[in-house]
Every structure is written in C-alpha cells, then in structure tokens.
Design a protein around this motif. Structure first.
Motif, short mmCIF file in Angstrom:
data_model
loop_
_atom_site.label_atom_id
_atom_site.label_comp_id
_atom_site.label_asym_id
_atom_site.label_seq_id
_atom_site.Cartn_x
_atom_site.Cartn_y
_atom_site.Cartn_z
N LEU A 40 -52.30 -16.95 12.45
CA LEU A 40 -53.60 -16.55 12.98
C LEU A 40 -54.68 -17.55 12.57
N ALA A 132 -49.85 -13.00 16.51
CA ALA A 132 -51.06 -13.71 16.04
C ALA A 132 -51.99 -14.00 17.22
N LYS A 133 -51.43 -14.45 18.32
CA LYS A 133 -52.24 -14.76 19.51
C LYS A 133 -52.91 -13.50 20.07
N TYR A 136 -55.77 -12.54 17.80
CA TYR A 136 -56.85 -13.50 17.98
C TYR A 136 -57.60 -13.26 19.30
#
Length: 141
Positions: A40, A132-133, A136
């Motif tokens: 991240l 993580a994407k 985010y």
C-alpha cells in the motif's frame, strides 16, 4: 547499523509523518510480517500522496481497547487482519452490506468519532497487490 537499515523494506524509509499525514493502521497480532502495508505504501509513494499505513502489533487482549480508542485518535482508518475481523463487527458504529452478510470487517474508516466498517476480501477474492490497490483506490487516493 545504518548499512542494515538500507536493506530493510519498510513503510517509511526516508519518509516522515507530519500532522497532516493521513495515517492508516494494519491491525494484527503479528502485523510486521504482513506485507500489505509495504504494498500500500508503495502505491501512496508512487502517487505522492501524504498518507501512510503502519503495522500495529496488537495482542488479542488489547484489540477491543485499540479499535474502540481509534474513534478519538488521529488514525484515519485501519485494515483488520483475519484473526480480528469477526470481533471488529461489534465495535462498529456503521457497517455496510458486506459486513452484514459476512459478519466480518476487514477495513475501518474513522469519521469523526464513528467507526465505519466494510468487508473487502469477500471469500478471499482480494489479497496482496489487489487488496492494497482496492484500499488505496477506495479510501486513500
């Protein structure tokens, strides 16, 4: 010692946390080995966003205290590791439909003194880079 520090892949090597930095936690009993915060933070750094996820090693007997006190902290949100996802549900002020269906919460946002929870993983559909994407894109960017 500084030679060894250069080889360690951390979330804040050469970075700093300022008052305006948006802070997110990764709450787990063993958070440091969980690479989600590294993945991240690479996304955050690539886009030059003033935010950071930090690992928070929290024992089971400290989980309720930690999450409930997040309401009055400067932490903007947190990823909740699998071992605490069911326990997190009872501490939420608001929960989306995924939390209600799965009875698990893996991401919490602080809105004032309220904790708002969601469940992103939905049967393991998201992990690693994809998780993580998603965090985010949905909560930090």
């Amino acid at each position: 010692m500084s030679e060894n520090m250069q080889n360690i892949d951390t979330m804040n090597l050469n970075d700093e946390i300022k008052i305006e930095t948006k802070l997110y936690g990764l709450i787990a009993e063993h958070a440091s080995p969980n690479r989600l915060f590294v993945l991240l933070n690479k996304l955050v750094k690539a886009d030059n966003v003033d935010a950071m996820m930090i690992p928070m090693n929290i024992r089971e007997d400290d989980f309720y205290f930690t999450l409930s006190n997040m309401k009055k902290s400067h932490v903007n949100g947190a990823y909740i590791a699998q071992e605490y996802q069911e326990k997190a549900v009872e501490l939420l002020d608001e929960a989306d439909e995924f939390v209600q269906v799965y009875n698990k919460c893996d991401f919490v946002l602080r809105d004032g003194e309220k904790l708002i929870g969601t469940y992103l993983e939905k049967n393991g559909a998201l992990s690693g880079d994809a998780l993580a994407k998603e965090i985010y894109e949905q909560f930090i960017k």
